[in-house]
Scaffold this active site. Sequence first.
Site, PDB file in Angstrom:
ATOM      1  N   ASP A 152     -75.765 -55.739  52.168  1.00  0.00           N
ATOM      2  CA  ASP A 152     -75.623 -55.227  50.802  1.00  0.00           C
ATOM      3  C   ASP A 152     -75.590 -56.334  49.760  1.00  0.00           C
ATOM      4  O   ASP A 152     -75.376 -57.509  50.068  1.00  0.00           O
ATOM      5  CB  ASP A 152     -74.326 -54.432  50.665  1.00  0.00           C
ATOM      6  CG  ASP A 152     -73.104 -55.350  50.624  1.00  0.00           C
ATOM      7  OD1 ASP A 152     -72.993 -56.218  51.513  1.00  0.00           O
ATOM      8  OD2 ASP A 152     -72.285 -55.223  49.689  1.00  0.00           O
ATOM      9  N   ASP A 201     -73.736 -66.391  59.018  1.00  0.00           N
ATOM     10  CA  ASP A 201     -73.917 -67.300  57.884  1.00  0.00           C
ATOM     11  C   ASP A 201     -73.026 -68.519  58.135  1.00  0.00           C
ATOM     12  O   ASP A 201     -73.369 -69.362  58.950  1.00  0.00           O
ATOM     13  CB  ASP A 201     -73.575 -66.541  56.597  1.00  0.00           C
ATOM     14  CG  ASP A 201     -73.839 -67.347  55.337  1.00  0.00           C
ATOM     15  OD1 ASP A 201     -74.557 -68.354  55.413  1.00  0.00           O
ATOM     16  OD2 ASP A 201     -73.321 -66.968  54.271  1.00  0.00           O
TER      17      ASP A 201
END
Length: 187
Positions: free
Chosen positions: A167, A110
């Site tokens: 998650d 990211d």
Amino acid sequence: MPPSPSFPLPQGVDRILFDAETIARRVGELGAAITGDFLGKPLTVVAILQGGALFMADLIRRIHLPLQIQSISVASYHGGTTSSGTVTFLQNGLPDVSGRHVLLVDDVLDTGRTLHAIRHRLASECLPLSISLAVLLSKRIDRPVPIEAQYVGFEIDGEFVVGYGLDYAGDYRNLPFVGTLSPSILP
Ligand code: 5GP
Ligand code: MG
């Protein structure tokens, strides 16, 4: 088996981006490339926990070489959906990878801060022969740190994804596919 279009998605998930079959095919391709690149070299594959665990487990079974595995446990999200900018090492000490080629395996690239921080610590404290990066997903964003993964499963936009190790607040890691969350459950 990937869920069929009529399969009810788990609550909170609104779209499948990559189903189990698509992921397995791509992991096989990455494994073949890694096998070719590390032939005859001492290789240690290091999973970044928790998210990188599933990807590593599948990937190493598609790398047809002798290798060792290790893990590093870090936290960078602290429960939300945006990177906190700080990387906390959750374990004392680092794996012994001196004199070995290291392949760091994570779920998603990211901002890149997590892998940047880990690579820096390993390089300066552990004397590996080399450090390469494998990520299942890479977000198409401008990163604040210089980092590039040599092995990328899929490129995605900047959206927040869950499943196959990823998650949201600790949930969804065991989904066999990668999907997006319904806006209604996001903060
Ligand atoms: P970075 O340091 O590159 O910003 O973030 C890397 C870590 O943040 C990943 O290892 C993962 O744990 C988490 N992360 C980044 N993007 C996402 C996302 O879209 N979904 C989830 N579940 N975790 C993400
Ligand atoms: Mg992670």
